[in-house]
Write a protein that holds these residues in place. Sequence first.
Motif, PDB file in Angstrom:
ATOM      1  N   VAL A  16       0.844  -1.202   0.000  1.00  0.00           N
ATOM      2  CA  VAL A  16       0.000   0.000   0.000  1.00  0.00           C
ATOM      3  C   VAL A  16       0.879   1.252   0.000  1.00  0.00           C
ATOM      4  O   VAL A  16       0.590   2.216  -0.716  1.00  0.00           O
ATOM      5  N   TRP A  17       1.963   1.242   0.767  1.00  0.00           N
ATOM      6  CA  TRP A  17       2.871   2.391   0.763  1.00  0.00           C
ATOM      7  C   TRP A  17       3.446   2.625  -0.633  1.00  0.00           C
ATOM      8  O   TRP A  17       3.574   3.775  -1.070  1.00  0.00           O
ATOM      9  N   GLN A  18       3.802   1.544  -1.340  1.00  0.00           N
ATOM     10  CA  GLN A  18       4.336   1.708  -2.704  1.00  0.00           C
ATOM     11  C   GLN A  18       3.288   2.360  -3.591  1.00  0.00           C
ATOM     12  O   GLN A  18       3.598   3.251  -4.378  1.00  0.00           O
ATOM     13  N   ARG A  19       2.043   1.927  -3.473  1.00  0.00           N
ATOM     14  CA  ARG A  19       0.972   2.515  -4.281  1.00  0.00           C
ATOM     15  C   ARG A  19       0.711   3.969  -3.882  1.00  0.00           C
ATOM     16  O   ARG A  19       0.401   4.809  -4.713  1.00  0.00           O
ATOM     17  N   HIS A  20       0.839   4.254  -2.593  1.00  0.00           N
ATOM     18  CA  HIS A  20       0.620   5.605  -2.091  1.00  0.00           C
ATOM     19  C   HIS A  20       1.676   6.579  -2.629  1.00  0.00           C
ATOM     20  O   HIS A  20       1.436   7.779  -2.712  1.00  0.00           O
ATOM     21  N   ALA A  21       2.830   6.077  -3.015  1.00  0.00           N
ATOM     22  CA  ALA A  21       3.881   6.932  -3.568  1.00  0.00           C
ATOM     23  C   ALA A  21       3.555   7.426  -4.977  1.00  0.00           C
ATOM     24  O   ALA A  21       4.244   8.296  -5.511  1.00  0.00           O
ATOM     25  N   TRP A  78       9.798  13.968  -6.716  1.00  0.00           N
ATOM     26  CA  TRP A  78       9.709  14.598  -5.402  1.00  0.00           C
ATOM     27  C   TRP A  78       8.660  13.920  -4.534  1.00  0.00           C
ATOM     28  O   TRP A  78       8.913  13.605  -3.373  1.00  0.00           O
ATOM     29  N   HIS A  79       7.462  13.702  -5.075  1.00  0.00           N
ATOM     30  CA  HIS A  79       6.383  13.137  -4.266  1.00  0.00           C
ATOM     31  C   HIS A  79       6.678  11.701  -3.827  1.00  0.00           C
ATOM     32  O   HIS A  79       6.260  11.289  -2.753  1.00  0.00           O
ATOM     33  N   VAL A  80       7.416  10.951  -4.636  1.00  0.00           N
ATOM     34  CA  VAL A  80       7.785   9.584  -4.266  1.00  0.00           C
ATOM     35  C   VAL A  80       8.768   9.625  -3.101  1.00  0.00           C
ATOM     36  O   VAL A  80       8.592   8.923  -2.087  1.00  0.00           O
ATOM     37  N   ARG A  81       9.773  10.461  -3.220  1.00  0.00           N
ATOM     38  CA  ARG A  81      10.771  10.561  -2.151  1.00  0.00           C
ATOM     39  C   ARG A  81      10.162  11.135  -0.873  1.00  0.00           C
ATOM     40  O   ARG A  81      10.546  10.742   0.230  1.00  0.00           O
ATOM     41  N   ALA A  82       9.172  12.030  -1.006  1.00  0.00           N
ATOM     42  CA  ALA A  82       8.476  12.550   0.178  1.00  0.00           C
ATOM     43  C   ALA A  82       7.726  11.424   0.888  1.00  0.00           C
ATOM     44  O   ALA A  82       7.758  11.318   2.117  1.00  0.00           O
ATOM     45  N   THR A  83       7.067  10.566   0.117  1.00  0.00           N
ATOM     46  CA  THR A  83       6.348   9.435   0.700  1.00  0.00           C
ATOM     47  C   THR A  83       7.320   8.474   1.366  1.00  0.00           C
ATOM     48  O   THR A  83       7.068   7.987   2.477  1.00  0.00           O
ATOM     49  N   PHE A  84       8.435   8.192   0.716  1.00  0.00           N
ATOM     50  CA  PHE A  84       9.448   7.320   1.322  1.00  0.00           C
ATOM     51  C   PHE A  84       9.988   7.944   2.610  1.00  0.00           C
ATOM     52  O   PHE A  84      10.227   7.251   3.598  1.00  0.00           O
ATOM     53  N   GLY A 141       2.531  24.132   6.086  1.00  0.00           N
ATOM     54  CA  GLY A 141       3.220  23.222   6.996  1.00  0.00           C
ATOM     55  C   GLY A 141       3.429  21.848   6.387  1.00  0.00           C
ATOM     56  O   GLY A 141       4.511  21.259   6.513  1.00  0.00           O
ATOM     57  N   LYS A 142       2.411  21.335   5.716  1.00  0.00           N
ATOM     58  CA  LYS A 142       2.529  20.000   5.120  1.00  0.00           C
ATOM     59  C   LYS A 142       3.542  19.993   3.978  1.00  0.00           C
ATOM     60  O   LYS A 142       4.332  19.049   3.856  1.00  0.00           O
ATOM     61  N   LEU A 143       3.531  21.004   3.137  1.00  0.00           N
ATOM     62  CA  LEU A 143       4.516  21.064   2.055  1.00  0.00           C
ATOM     63  C   LEU A 143       5.936  21.168   2.610  1.00  0.00           C
ATOM     64  O   LEU A 143       6.855  20.520   2.105  1.00  0.00           O
ATOM     65  N   ALA A 144       6.123  21.978   3.658  1.00  0.00           N
ATOM     66  CA  ALA A 144       7.449  22.077   4.286  1.00  0.00           C
ATOM     67  C   ALA A 144       7.832  20.735   4.912  1.00  0.00           C
ATOM     68  O   ALA A 144       8.983  20.297   4.808  1.00  0.00           O
ATOM     69  N   PHE A 145       6.866  20.074   5.552  1.00  0.00           N
ATOM     70  CA  PHE A 145       7.121  18.757   6.137  1.00  0.00           C
ATOM     71  C   PHE A 145       7.515  17.759   5.047  1.00  0.00           C
ATOM     72  O   PHE A 145       8.491  17.019   5.200  1.00  0.00           O
ATOM     73  N   TYR A 153      14.720  11.240   3.544  1.00  0.00           N
ATOM     74  CA  TYR A 153      14.904  10.021   2.759  1.00  0.00           C
ATOM     75  C   TYR A 153      16.269  10.022   2.072  1.00  0.00           C
ATOM     76  O   TYR A 153      16.962   9.001   2.062  1.00  0.00           O
ATOM     77  N   GLU A 154      16.657  11.148   1.514  1.00  0.00           N
ATOM     78  CA  GLU A 154      17.959  11.233   0.850  1.00  0.00           C
ATOM     79  C   GLU A 154      19.095  10.944   1.840  1.00  0.00           C
ATOM     80  O   GLU A 154      20.077  10.303   1.484  1.00  0.00           O
ATOM     81  N   THR A 155      18.934  11.387   3.065  1.00  0.00           N
ATOM     82  CA  THR A 155      19.936  11.124   4.100  1.00  0.00           C
ATOM     83  C   THR A 155      19.945   9.649   4.510  1.00  0.00           C
ATOM     84  O   THR A 155      21.000   9.065   4.732  1.00  0.00           O
ATOM     85  N   MET A 156      18.759   9.046   4.608  1.00  0.00           N
ATOM     86  CA  MET A 156      18.626   7.720   5.207  1.00  0.00           C
ATOM     87  C   MET A 156      18.549   6.573   4.201  1.00  0.00           C
ATOM     88  O   MET A 156      18.609   5.418   4.610  1.00  0.00           O
ATOM     89  N   LYS A 157      18.457   6.851   2.916  1.00  0.00           N
ATOM     90  CA  LYS A 157      18.201   5.770   1.964  1.00  0.00           C
ATOM     91  C   LYS A 157      19.301   4.714   1.909  1.00  0.00           C
ATOM     92  O   LYS A 157      19.044   3.595   1.480  1.00  0.00           O
ATOM     93  N   THR A 158      20.486   5.053   2.351  1.00  0.00           N
ATOM     94  CA  THR A 158      21.562   4.057   2.388  1.00  0.00           C
ATOM     95  C   THR A 158      21.836   3.566   3.815  1.00  0.00           C
ATOM     96  O   THR A 158      22.730   2.757   4.022  1.00  0.00           O
ATOM     97  N   ALA A 159      21.045   4.043   4.792  1.00  0.00           N
ATOM     98  CA  ALA A 159      21.279   3.687   6.192  1.00  0.00           C
ATOM     99  C   ALA A 159      20.764   2.298   6.545  1.00  0.00           C
ATOM    100  O   ALA A 159      21.163   1.741   7.554  1.00  0.00           O
ATOM    101  N   HIS A 160      19.879   1.772   5.726  1.00  0.00           N
ATOM    102  CA  HIS A 160      19.278   0.476   6.032  1.00  0.00           C
ATOM    103  C   HIS A 160      18.916  -0.199   4.706  1.00  0.00           C
ATOM    104  O   HIS A 160      18.429   0.464   3.788  1.00  0.00           O
ATOM    105  N   PRO A 161      19.110  -1.516   4.611  1.00  0.00           N
ATOM    106  CA  PRO A 161      18.782  -2.213   3.357  1.00  0.00           C
ATOM    107  C   PRO A 161      17.321  -2.042   2.928  1.00  0.00           C
ATOM    108  O   PRO A 161      17.030  -1.966   1.737  1.00  0.00           O
ATOM    109  N   LEU A 162      16.425  -1.960   3.898  1.00  0.00           N
ATOM    110  CA  LEU A 162      15.013  -1.772   3.569  1.00  0.00           C
ATOM    111  C   LEU A 162      14.808  -0.474   2.794  1.00  0.00           C
ATOM    112  O   LEU A 162      14.129  -0.445   1.772  1.00  0.00           O
ATOM    113  N   TYR A 163      15.408   0.598   3.261  1.00  0.00           N
ATOM    114  CA  TYR A 163      15.242   1.896   2.606  1.00  0.00           C
ATOM    115  C   TYR A 163      15.851   1.893   1.212  1.00  0.00           C
ATOM    116  O   TYR A 163      15.300   2.485   0.289  1.00  0.00           O
ATOM    117  N   LYS A 164      16.953   1.248   1.069  1.00  0.00           N
ATOM    118  CA  LYS A 164      17.610   1.162  -0.236  1.00  0.00           C
ATOM    119  C   LYS A 164      16.711   0.431  -1.233  1.00  0.00           C
ATOM    120  O   LYS A 164      16.611   0.812  -2.400  1.00  0.00           O
TER     121      LYS A 164
END
Length: 181
Positions: A16-21, A78-84, A141-145, A153-164
């Motif tokens: 569902v998260w993948q579809r939500h992206a 952008w919207h995909v990375r925001a969802t991730f 607020g939501k757009l800034a969030f 996500y850009e910071t953490m995408k290599t921090a864990h295999p799941l995120y990658k």
Amino acid sequence: MTPPAQMRWLGMTARVWQRHASGWSVWTRFATLPFLLAAIWSHVWIGTAGAVTAVAAVAVWLWLNPRLFPPPRRTDRWHVRATFGERVWLNRMAVPIPPAEARAALALSLVTGAGFLAAVWGAAETNLLTTATGLVVTYVGKLAFLDRMVRLYETMKTAHPLYKAWSQVPVNDNRRGGTRR
């Protein structure tokens, strides 16, 4: 890795998260707030029962929305990375995030929440200025969030295999004309 309890309760599985992206999911969901506020405001025209029904219809839409659209074909939007990033934020108890990111996300969540409460209050009281101000604060607020979630996500995408793995889009190598990324 199991999703946080609140996401399991809402049925937000990895699929569902993948579809939500999907851009369709993100932007149609984003555009729903005015409909929710109109549903609340409508108590003056259609009564409390009608307004509750309208609010329930919006709630059903919000639940269905991330399930209706196909996953994105590309993960560099952008919207995909925001969802991730939102997923990373929700998973911060299992995989810690940088403290500065946590503080910024929390502050922006509070701003968004305050705007939302003001908008809902204004709609319930049929006060246009409070509703409109709350709506603007919520959206800003939501757009800034979400922008902060992209950075997270850009910071953490290599921090864990799941995120990658989230940024890996399966491609069908049997497709005529090659693959698309």
